[in-house]
Design an enzyme around this catalytic site. Structure first.
Site, mmCIF file in Angstrom:
data_model
loop_
_atom_site.group_PDB
_atom_site.id
_atom_site.type_symbol
_atom_site.label_atom_id
_atom_site.label_comp_id
_atom_site.label_asym_id
_atom_site.label_seq_id
_atom_site.Cartn_x
_atom_site.Cartn_y
_atom_site.Cartn_z
ATOM 1 N N SER A 1 0.841 -1.184 -0.133
ATOM 2 C CA SER A 1 -0.077 0.007 -0.016
ATOM 3 C C SER A 1 0.931 1.428 0.025
ATOM 4 O O SER A 1 1.954 1.113 0.506
ATOM 5 C CB SER A 1 -1.055 0.100 1.180
ATOM 6 O OG SER A 1 -0.523 0.961 2.164
ATOM 7 N N LYS A 2 0.169 2.390 -0.530
ATOM 8 C CA LYS A 2 0.988 3.754 -0.679
ATOM 9 C C LYS A 2 1.324 4.159 0.719
ATOM 10 O O LYS A 2 2.318 4.700 1.056
ATOM 11 C CB LYS A 2 0.057 4.527 -1.177
ATOM 12 C CG LYS A 2 0.078 4.223 -2.837
ATOM 13 C CD LYS A 2 -0.040 5.529 -3.343
ATOM 14 C CE LYS A 2 0.485 5.437 -4.952
ATOM 15 N NZ LYS A 2 -0.346 5.758 -5.995
#
Ligand code: GLU
Length: 492
Positions: A242-243
Site C-alpha cells: 500500500s501507498k
C-alpha cells in the site's frame, strides 16, 4: 528512435514503485540507444504537494537516472490540451457535461443500490447545441467527457500479451475538469503523442486506463505507442503493497544511509531478472543498461522485501570497502572500520581505546575479525565485541558441556594444561595459538572440544562467540592467561 518517459505526479515522495518505473524506462531507452524523458504530470491541483517536484528531481539525479529531455510540466501546457479537447468535441468523440455534483451523486447511489458499477449515465451526451451554448453563456460549470465507443477495444501489452476491453463497461471519462485543467487521461495521451513516446512503460495499476487511451489515440487519428505494464509490488504475504505503508519512500532509504547502487540494484530486481540461469545479482547501473530487457519482466506480482535491500546494501558496501582498502596495511583497514562504527561504541569501550590508549590494539584487532558484520550493521558492533573489554560474570556451569564430555574435572584439567602451554608461547598469532592448543589436546589425549569448549568460555565468558584462536589473539597473552585463571578459580 525509441523514446520512453517517466511521468510522475508530484503528490508527495517518490514511491519505490515509481522509482522502478523510472528505472525500467531509463534502462529500456539506454539499451536501445533511445531517449528517456521526464514529464511532471501536475494537472491535479488538489493533490499537488509543494516541493514534491523538486525532491523528485533531486532523488532521480541522486540515484543517477539522467533524463535526456525535460522536465516538461503539464500545468504549463493547458492550452494544448484544451485545443485537443475542442477537436474531440468537434469530431464527436467528446461532449460537454453540465451535470451537477448532486445529480452525479444520486445517480451513483442508485447504481450502487442496483449493484451496478458506478458509471456516468450519459445524460448530456446528446444535448442540442443551442442548449449547450445557452448553458455556457449563463456561466454554468461543465466538464468535457470522452465518448467511449461501444466496441471492443484491443491492444497488445509487451508484458501481458493481447488485451481487450469492452467499451460498454468503460465510463465516459472526464478529459477536462470544470477548472479548465485536463485530467490525467487527456494530458497523458496528448503529451505521449506530441513528445513522440514510442514505449509507455508504467505500473499495472494503469492498465484499466489504457483502453480509454487507445480510444483517444483512435479518435485523434494517431497511432498508439507500445504499452508495457509492470507487475504490482506485493508484500511478502502477497497482499498489495500500500501507498501508506512504511518503508516505500525512496527519500527515506536515502536518509537511512542506503547507497544508491544498492537501491538501484534492489529496485531493478523488483519484477525483473536476467533469466537464463544467470546467478549474478550484483549489477551496476551500467551493467543493467545492457542486461535489461522487457521480455524478462515478470507478469506476476513482485514481492517487495526490505531485507533484500539490506542485503544488496551490504554487498555493495563490502565491495566498495574491499576496493578502498585493498592496498592498505591491516591496521589502516581497521581504522577505516572504526570510522564506520565508532559512534555506536559504548563510552566504556571508547574510554581507553582512543589512539595510544591501553586497549587500542585490542579494539582494532577485534574490528578486523568482524569486518563484514560492521559493514552490514555498524550499530551491532558494540554487542559483538563488548566481551573483549569486560569479561561477563558467567556461571561456572557454562564451562562444562555434557555432550562434549566436559565436566568440572575435565574443564579444570584442560584449562590448567592450556594455561601452561600458552604461558610458554612467545609468538602470539592465530596460527601459533592453533598449533600450540592442538598439541595440548594431543598431550591430554582428549577430543578437541574437551579443551576448546571450556577454553572458549574462559576467554569470552559467553555461550556463543568467535573461535578461541581469534579470541585469544585479540585479547593478547596477558589477558588471555588472566581469564583462564579466573575460570580455574571459579572451578575450585
Ligand atoms: N502521472 C501518472 C503517475 O503518477 C503516470 C502514469 C503513466 O505513466 O501513464 O503515475
Amino acid at each position: 528512435m525509441i523514446k520512453t518517459r517517466f511521468a510522475p505526479s508530484p503528490t508527495g515522495y517518490l514511491h519505490v514503485g515509481g522509482l522502478r518505473t523510472a528505472l525500467y524506462c531509463y534502462l529500456f531507452a539506454r539499451k536501445n540507444k533511445g531517449k528517456f524523458i521526464l514529464r511532471i504530470e501536475d494537472t491535479d491541483r488538489e493533490r499537488y504537494v509543494e516541493g514534491a517536484e523538486e525532491s523528485l528531481i533531486k532523488t532521480l539525479e541522486w540515484v543517477g537516472l539522467k533524463y535526456d529531455e525535460g522536465p516538461f510540466k503539464q500545468s504549463e501546457r493547458t492550452e494544448i490540451y484544451q485545443e485537443h479537447a475542442q477537436k474531440l468535441i468537434e469530431s464527436g468523440h467528446a461532449y460537454r457535461c453540465f451535470c451537477t455534483k448532486e445529480h452525479l451523486e444520486e445517480m451513483r447511489q442508485k447504481q450502487t443500490e442496483r449493484k451496478q458499477a458506478p458509471m456516468y449515465d450519459r445524460k448530456c451526451i446528446d444535448l442540442p447545441q443551442s442548449e449547450v451554448e445557452a448553458k455556457m453563456q449563463a456561466g454554468e460549470p461543465f466538464v468535457i467527457r470522452q465518448k467511449i465507443p461501444y466496441e471492443l477495444i484491443k491492444f497488445k501489452d509487451l508484458i501481458r500479451g493481447n488485451m481487450q476491453f469492452d467499451g460498454k463497461t468503460i465510463d465516459d471519462t472526464v478529459l477536462i475538469k470544470s477548472d479548465g485543467f485536463p485530467t490525467y487521461h487527456l494530458a497523458n495521451v496528448v503529451d505521449d503523442h506530441l513528445m513522440e513516446i514510442t514505449h509507455v512503460i508504467r505500473g499495472e495499476e494503469w492498465l484499466p486506463s489504457t483502453p480509454k487511451h487507445v480510444a483517444l489515440y483512435k479518435a485523434l487519428n494517431w497511432s498508439p505507442p507500445e504499452f508495457a505494464h509492470l507487475p504490482l509490488l506485493l508484500n511478502p504475504d502477497k497482499t498489495k503493497l500500500s501507498k501508506r505503508q512504511d518503508h516505500v519512500a525512496v527519500e527515506d532509504y536515502i536518509k537511512e544511509g542506503y547507497g544508491k547502487e544498492a537501491i538501484i540494484n534492489f529496485v531493478a530486481f523488483l519484477g525483473w531478472n536476467p533469466g537464463g540461469g544467470e546467478e549474478k545479482e550484483i549489477y551496476t547501473l551500467k551493467e543493467l543498461e545492457s542486461a535489461f530487457s522487457l521480455e524478462k519482466v515478470h507478469k506476476s506480482g513482485a514481492v517487495f522485501n526490505i531485507e533484500k535491500l539490506d542485503w544488496f546494501n551490504w554487498k555493495w558496501q563490502k565491495a566498495a570497502f574491499e576496493e578502498e582498502t585493498a592496498n592498505l596495511p591491516r591496521e589502516e583497514k581497521a581504522k577505516k572500520l572504526l570510522e564506520k562504527c565508532e559512534q555506536y561504541l559504548s563510552e566504556n569501550i571508547k574510554k581507553d581505546t582512543a589512539p595510544g590508549g591501553r586497549q587500542e590494539e585490542k579494539l582494532l584487532k577485534a574490528l578486523l575479525t568482524i569486518d563484514e558484520k560492521i559493514l552490514k550493521d555498524p550499530k551491532e558492533t558494540n554487542d559483538n565485541i563488548k566481551f573483549y573489554f569486560n569479561l561477563p560474570d558467567y556461571n561456572k556451569e557454562l564451562l562444562t558441556h555434557e555432550k562434549m564430555k566436559v565436566d568440572f574435572d575435565q574443564a579444570t584439567k584442560s584449562l590448567t594444561e592450556a594455561q601452561k602451554d600458552l604461558a610458554e608461547l612467545k609468538d602470539w598469532t592465530e596460527e601459533s595459538l592453533k598449533q600450540t592448543l592442538l598439541k595440548t589436546v594431543e598431550k591430554l589425549g582428549t577430543k578437541n572440544g574437551q579443551v576448546f569448549w571450556p577454553l572458549r568460555v574462559a576467554l569470552t565468558g559467553v555461550q556463543f562467540s568467535p573461535g578461541i584462536f581469534e579470541s585469544a589473539w585479540i585479547l593478547g597473552k596477558e589477558e588471555s592467561l588472566l581469564r583462564i585463571e579466573t575460570a580455574l578459580n571459579k572451578l575450585k
